[in-house]
Write an enzyme that holds these catalytic residues in place. Sequence first.
Site, mmCIF file in Angstrom:
data_model
loop_
_atom_site.group_PDB
_atom_site.id
_atom_site.type_symbol
_atom_site.label_atom_id
_atom_site.label_comp_id
_atom_site.label_asym_id
_atom_site.label_seq_id
_atom_site.Cartn_x
_atom_site.Cartn_y
_atom_site.Cartn_z
ATOM 1 N N HIS A 28 0.861 -1.189 0.000
ATOM 2 C CA HIS A 28 0.000 0.000 0.000
ATOM 3 C C HIS A 28 0.894 1.234 0.000
ATOM 4 O O HIS A 28 1.282 1.743 1.052
ATOM 5 C CB HIS A 28 -0.918 -0.037 1.237
ATOM 6 C CG HIS A 28 -1.927 1.079 1.291
ATOM 7 N ND1 HIS A 28 -3.096 0.962 2.022
ATOM 8 C CD2 HIS A 28 -1.962 2.309 0.721
ATOM 9 C CE1 HIS A 28 -3.788 2.092 1.905
ATOM 10 N NE2 HIS A 28 -3.104 2.928 1.121
ATOM 11 N N HIS A 30 1.247 4.821 -2.396
ATOM 12 C CA HIS A 30 0.870 5.677 -3.531
ATOM 13 C C HIS A 30 2.142 6.335 -4.030
ATOM 14 O O HIS A 30 2.777 7.085 -3.286
ATOM 15 C CB HIS A 30 -0.131 6.744 -3.087
ATOM 16 C CG HIS A 30 -1.379 6.171 -2.485
ATOM 17 N ND1 HIS A 30 -2.516 5.957 -3.218
ATOM 18 C CD2 HIS A 30 -1.652 5.733 -1.231
ATOM 19 C CE1 HIS A 30 -3.449 5.433 -2.442
ATOM 20 N NE2 HIS A 30 -2.962 5.280 -1.223
ATOM 21 N N HIS A 208 -9.493 0.989 -1.216
ATOM 22 C CA HIS A 208 -9.469 1.622 0.104
ATOM 23 C C HIS A 208 -10.878 1.523 0.675
ATOM 24 O O HIS A 208 -11.861 1.855 -0.002
ATOM 25 C CB HIS A 208 -9.103 3.100 -0.016
ATOM 26 C CG HIS A 208 -7.654 3.373 -0.256
ATOM 27 N ND1 HIS A 208 -6.946 2.789 -1.266
ATOM 28 C CD2 HIS A 208 -6.778 4.182 0.413
ATOM 29 C CE1 HIS A 208 -5.692 3.236 -1.212
ATOM 30 N NE2 HIS A 208 -5.562 4.074 -0.209
ATOM 31 N N GLU A 211 -11.130 3.352 6.047
ATOM 32 C CA GLU A 211 -10.083 4.254 6.544
ATOM 33 C C GLU A 211 -10.802 5.337 7.344
ATOM 34 O O GLU A 211 -10.724 5.360 8.565
ATOM 35 C CB GLU A 211 -9.286 4.853 5.371
ATOM 36 C CG GLU A 211 -8.202 5.841 5.789
ATOM 37 C CD GLU A 211 -7.530 6.566 4.595
ATOM 38 O OE1 GLU A 211 -8.086 6.559 3.492
ATOM 39 O OE2 GLU A 211 -6.441 7.151 4.813
ATOM 40 N N ASP A 289 1.814 4.044 2.830
ATOM 41 C CA ASP A 289 0.766 4.880 2.229
ATOM 42 C C ASP A 289 1.380 6.025 1.408
ATOM 43 O O ASP A 289 1.527 5.890 0.199
ATOM 44 C CB ASP A 289 -0.189 5.400 3.312
ATOM 45 C CG ASP A 289 -1.586 5.722 2.792
ATOM 46 O OD1 ASP A 289 -1.873 5.436 1.616
ATOM 47 O OD2 ASP A 289 -2.410 6.245 3.577
ATOM 48 N N ASP A 290 1.701 7.136 2.087
ATOM 49 C CA ASP A 290 2.276 8.307 1.410
ATOM 50 C C ASP A 290 3.481 8.781 2.225
ATOM 51 O O ASP A 290 3.402 9.774 2.950
ATOM 52 C CB ASP A 290 1.214 9.416 1.324
ATOM 53 C CG ASP A 290 -0.004 8.963 0.549
ATOM 54 O OD1 ASP A 290 0.072 8.909 -0.688
ATOM 55 O OD2 ASP A 290 -1.018 8.634 1.193
#
Length: 351
Positions: A28, A30, A208, A211, A289-290
């Site tokens: 996961h 991005h 997703h 969340e 994630d980011d």
Amino acid sequence: MSSFTAFDRIPRERLPALLAAMPKAELHLHIEGSLEPELIFALAQRNGVALPYASVEALRAAYAFTDLQSFLDIYYAGASVLLKEQDFFDMAWAYLQRAAADNVLHAEIFFDPQTHTARGVPLLAVIQGLEHACRRAHQELGVSAKLILCFLRHLSEDEAMATLDEALPHKHHFIGVGLDSSERGHPPEKFARVFAKARAAGLHLVAHAGEEGPPEYVKSALDVLHVERIDHGVRSLEDPALVRRLAAEGMALTVCPLSNVKLRVFDTMAQHNLPALLAAGLKATINSDDPAYFGGYVNRNFVETFAALPQLGAREAYALARNSFEASFADAAAKARWIAALDRAFEEAAV
Ligand code: ADE
Ligand code: ZN
């Protein structure tokens, strides 16, 4: 398949080093969220794009988020510097080098084509730049890297369908599709037809869900979209029947602890429900994630999560890493090889 079991031979003080050294998969991530402020400024200059921030420091200072949307507004602004195939290569190559340093053996990388095609960037420039970095990572870093095309759920189903139709002739360059962006008010069922078409094309499916959105979105991602993994899914814990179902089906959750704290899904890491998810028998994984926006790459996620949650020890570290390989879309032979490497790392850490 071999399996390490001697967790009591690993003293707690060895955990941080083991968390960093153990082989893992990242499921996961991005790629636009790996764009560091320094690279944003370098690309802005290279491409002549004006930024509403005076400096790298001023941009970083804006990374104070109150929820998912407050992050997404800045994340999409950051991605505006990406115009050329080379930009997408540079971004992905920077991430893959960091992933290799964190002992990531396999990465399944999300990308958001609509963020770029809306600005006139050709879809092929996006895909080819990213794919080139994935190929080079395999050759030079020994990292297996695959792409997952995500649809922006705040846009319409027709726009997602147009994106899928444009991408399908190039489907040998990506392994699946996902669903991201603003969750609340955009339930998975909005994209039922798009996911049905991707499924018919033989692509893997993730979304997703849970969340910021309710457990019902996790259920509809499973029942309507037929996803094979849930991204985040932490709010599943509010529904005991759903938890039992996820456990029974061995459904993986790609949990992102630093993201959840930065976006205020949990106020502090000590309040994160990862120990409860694992205790309920769910196939959880840890991901970044980011990472450029949330304070760290995958190893930082592992180390900070374990530091804040004393319920997590060597047994859970092994389970999380093993889950990451088992829940990946790699073939059985690769999974067995990676799990054998994981077992060796744990044997070496045991006294
Ligand atoms: N896009 C990038 N990061 C995201 C996240 N955490 N949730 C939804 N969409 C995203
Ligand atoms: Zn995400």
